[in-house]
Design a protein around this motif. Structure first.
Motif, PDB file in Angstrom:
ATOM      1  N   UNK A  94      13.487  36.333  38.060  1.00  0.00           N
ATOM      2  CA  UNK A  94      13.947  35.877  39.373  1.00  0.00           C
ATOM      3  C   UNK A  94      14.618  36.978  40.189  1.00  0.00           C
ATOM      4  N   UNK A  95      15.435  37.809  39.558  1.00  0.00           N
ATOM      5  CA  UNK A  95      16.172  38.828  40.322  1.00  0.00           C
ATOM      6  C   UNK A  95      15.233  39.834  40.978  1.00  0.00           C
ATOM      7  N   UNK A  96      14.255  40.428  40.262  1.00  0.00           N
ATOM      8  CA  UNK A  96      13.342  41.347  40.961  1.00  0.00           C
ATOM      9  C   UNK A  96      12.563  40.685  42.090  1.00  0.00           C
ATOM     10  N   UNK A  97      12.129  39.436  41.886  1.00  0.00           N
ATOM     11  CA  UNK A  97      11.396  38.737  42.950  1.00  0.00           C
ATOM     12  C   UNK A  97      12.283  38.539  44.162  1.00  0.00           C
ATOM     13  N   UNK A  98      13.508  38.086  43.956  1.00  0.00           N
ATOM     14  CA  UNK A  98      14.406  37.833  45.075  1.00  0.00           C
ATOM     15  C   UNK A  98      14.770  39.123  45.807  1.00  0.00           C
ATOM     16  N   UNK A  99      15.079  40.181  45.076  1.00  0.00           N
ATOM     17  CA  UNK A  99      15.439  41.445  45.708  1.00  0.00           C
ATOM     18  C   UNK A  99      14.244  42.017  46.465  1.00  0.00           C
ATOM     19  N   UNK A 100      13.033  41.844  45.916  1.00  0.00           N
ATOM     20  CA  UNK A 100      11.834  42.315  46.617  1.00  0.00           C
ATOM     21  C   UNK A 100      11.646  41.557  47.930  1.00  0.00           C
ATOM     22  N   UNK A 101      11.811  40.232  47.903  1.00  0.00           N
ATOM     23  CA  UNK A 101      11.715  39.440  49.129  1.00  0.00           C
ATOM     24  C   UNK A 101      12.771  39.874  50.139  1.00  0.00           C
ATOM     25  N   UNK A 102      14.019  40.030  49.682  1.00  0.00           N
ATOM     26  CA  UNK A 102      15.103  40.415  50.585  1.00  0.00           C
ATOM     27  C   UNK A 102      14.848  41.786  51.199  1.00  0.00           C
ATOM     28  N   UNK A 103      14.341  42.718  50.393  1.00  0.00           N
ATOM     29  CA  UNK A 103      14.055  44.062  50.903  1.00  0.00           C
ATOM     30  C   UNK A 103      12.934  44.021  51.939  1.00  0.00           C
ATOM     31  N   UNK A 104      11.871  43.264  51.645  1.00  0.00           N
ATOM     32  CA  UNK A 104      10.758  43.161  52.594  1.00  0.00           C
ATOM     33  C   UNK A 104      11.219  42.544  53.912  1.00  0.00           C
ATOM     34  N   UNK A 105      12.022  41.489  53.847  1.00  0.00           N
ATOM     35  CA  UNK A 105      12.514  40.852  55.074  1.00  0.00           C
ATOM     36  C   UNK A 105      13.416  41.803  55.853  1.00  0.00           C
ATOM     37  N   UNK A 106      14.291  42.527  55.156  1.00  0.00           N
ATOM     38  CA  UNK A 106      15.184  43.466  55.835  1.00  0.00           C
ATOM     39  C   UNK A 106      14.397  44.571  56.540  1.00  0.00           C
ATOM     40  N   UNK A 107      13.383  45.107  55.862  1.00  0.00           N
ATOM     41  CA  UNK A 107      12.576  46.169  56.468  1.00  0.00           C
ATOM     42  C   UNK A 107      11.781  45.643  57.666  1.00  0.00           C
ATOM     43  N   UNK A 108      11.260  44.422  57.558  1.00  0.00           N
ATOM     44  CA  UNK A 108      10.496  43.851  58.661  1.00  0.00           C
ATOM     45  C   UNK A 108      11.383  43.588  59.871  1.00  0.00           C
ATOM     46  N   UNK A 109      12.578  43.053  59.640  1.00  0.00           N
ATOM     47  CA  UNK A 109      13.466  42.723  60.760  1.00  0.00           C
ATOM     48  C   UNK A 109      14.074  43.971  61.388  1.00  0.00           C
ATOM     49  N   UNK A 110      14.128  45.061  60.653  1.00  0.00           N
ATOM     50  CA  UNK A 110      14.665  46.300  61.202  1.00  0.00           C
ATOM     51  C   UNK A 110      13.560  47.247  61.683  1.00  0.00           C
ATOM     52  N   UNK A 111      12.314  46.772  61.670  1.00  0.00           N
ATOM     53  CA  UNK A 111      11.215  47.589  62.175  1.00  0.00           C
ATOM     54  C   UNK A 111      11.325  47.711  63.698  1.00  0.00           C
ATOM     55  N   UNK A 112      10.825  48.804  64.220  1.00  0.00           N
ATOM     56  CA  UNK A 112      10.938  49.056  65.658  1.00  0.00           C
ATOM     57  C   UNK A 112      10.191  48.020  66.478  1.00  0.00           C
ATOM     58  N   UNK A 113       9.114  47.450  65.925  1.00  0.00           N
ATOM     59  CA  UNK A 113       8.297  46.500  66.676  1.00  0.00           C
ATOM     60  C   UNK A 113       8.715  45.049  66.452  1.00  0.00           C
ATOM     61  N   UNK A 114       9.809  44.819  65.736  1.00  0.00           N
ATOM     62  CA  UNK A 114      10.224  43.448  65.420  1.00  0.00           C
ATOM     63  C   UNK A 114      10.666  42.709  66.679  1.00  0.00           C
ATOM     64  N   UNK A 115      10.322  41.432  66.763  1.00  0.00           N
ATOM     65  CA  UNK A 115      10.714  40.578  67.881  1.00  0.00           C
ATOM     66  C   UNK A 115      11.485  39.381  67.334  1.00  0.00           C
ATOM     67  N   UNK A 116      12.318  38.781  68.171  1.00  0.00           N
ATOM     68  CA  UNK A 116      13.111  37.614  67.794  1.00  0.00           C
ATOM     69  C   UNK A 116      13.941  37.900  66.535  1.00  0.00           C
ATOM     70  N   UNK A 117      14.500  39.087  66.490  1.00  0.00           N
ATOM     71  CA  UNK A 117      15.222  39.506  65.287  1.00  0.00           C
ATOM     72  C   UNK A 117      16.404  38.590  65.003  1.00  0.00           C
TER      73      UNK A 117
END
Length: 310
Positions: A94-117
């Motif tokens: 569970x921990x690797x899956x959750x940290x992977x999801x959290x990392x992916x979401x953080x990178x997506x929301x902090x991407x330059x092209x992100x909208x509705x952040x």
């Protein structure tokens, strides 16, 4: 001759008194809410109840020294030790899956092209605001056959699923924990991402780095401290797993009173009325949490040093 220690000036003495005044409330709360409970649990774990009279039905005395017998009893309890193996398996998946999801979401929301952040950041964080008991009740309705739309859809598709069965209930609990804490870990990682100087991104763009290369070679290495922090917190939380199996226990025959170490200690204290054994189990749980947490930090630190040497 030994030099005489320099006396503090009036301003320095006033500053020292002010610092002490600010520290005292913290130290008082730390001793009262952290050190004292640990000490009391250690003390209780070294005692036992001694019953007198025929068949032990007479009076009882609690202030009897037991030594390490309560710890031996806890370690000989198959349910308690099986609970440790269960939560370690839980954490390993569970921990690797959750940290992977959290990392992916953080990178997506902090991407330059992100909208509705702001909207998505709040939406992903909202499950963390739901208490664990309430979250378990909500998901419990989605797991119980007959009232769960998820089970009905699976049966309509020809899948015979039982989210509360022996082979699936642990991962049903993992789903609740992941749903609840991914957003929290995401915010911790976002805070670390915002601390990265913008000049690094600008230099990478000038060098022709793609968004994937920026994420892989700049963002991920620089958020490593936040990844370590969230992993340690998740590891400690996994060992303390309690609310989810406690709430789902009436819904599933696969969850017993010793399903997790925390649940086993709770039932020893409040169901079996064995407070001293429960204290020993709680101390053992705290020791395992400390060993695993500091062991993980040491392993990560050693790998970091090896990487710098390489």
């Amino acid at each position: 001759m030994r030099a005489r220690p320099r006396r503090l000036t009036r301003t320095e003495a006033r500053g020292a008194r002010a610092a002490t005044g600010f520290l005292l409330p913290f130290l008082a709360l730390f001793l009262l809410c952290f050190i004292a409970p640990i000490g009391y649990a250690l003390y209780q774990s070294l005692l036992k109840v001694e019953r007198t009279g025929p068949l032990g039905l007479g009076g009882e005395t609690t202030q009897v020294w037991a030594g390490l017998s309560n710890y031996a009893h806890a370690l000989q309890d198959d349910r308690f030790t099986a609970g440790f193996g269960r939560v370690l398996l839980f954490g390993a998946v569970q921990i690797p899956v959750m940290i992977a999801f959290a990392t992916a979401l953080a990178l997506l929301l902090e991407a330059a092209s992100a909208r509705w952040v702001g909207f998505f950041r709040t939406a992903f964080f909202l499950p963390y605001g739901v208490p664990g008991v309430i979250a378990s009740i909500l998901w419990g309705f989605l797991y119980v056959p007959g009232i769960s739309p998820l089970v009905e859809m699976a049966h309509s598709a020809g899948w015979d699923v039982d989210f509360l069965g022996r082979g699936a209930v642990l991962w049903s609990i993992a789903n609740i924990v992941t749903w609840q804490f991914t957003g929290y870990n995401m915010l911790v990682l976002i805070a670390q991402l915002k601390a990265i100087p913008g000049e690094l991104y600008e230099a990478a763009r000038i060098d022709g780095a793609s968004a994937w290369q920026v994420a892989r070679h700049i963002k991920l290495p620089l958020i490593r401290p936040a990844l370590v922090l969230t992993t340690v917190f998740s590891l400690i939380g996994t060992l303390q797993l309690f609310a989810e199996p406690k709430v789902l226990k009436p819904l599933s025959n696969s969850i017993d009173s010793g399903y997790t170490p925390n649940l086993a200690a709770y039932n020893e204290a409040f169901t079996s009325n064995n407070q001293h054994i429960a204290a020993a189990e709680a101390v053992l749980l705290a020791l395992v949490a400390c060993v695993l947490s500091f062991g993980f930090l040491r392993l990560v630190g050693q790998r970091g040093k090896d990487g710098e040497r390489g």
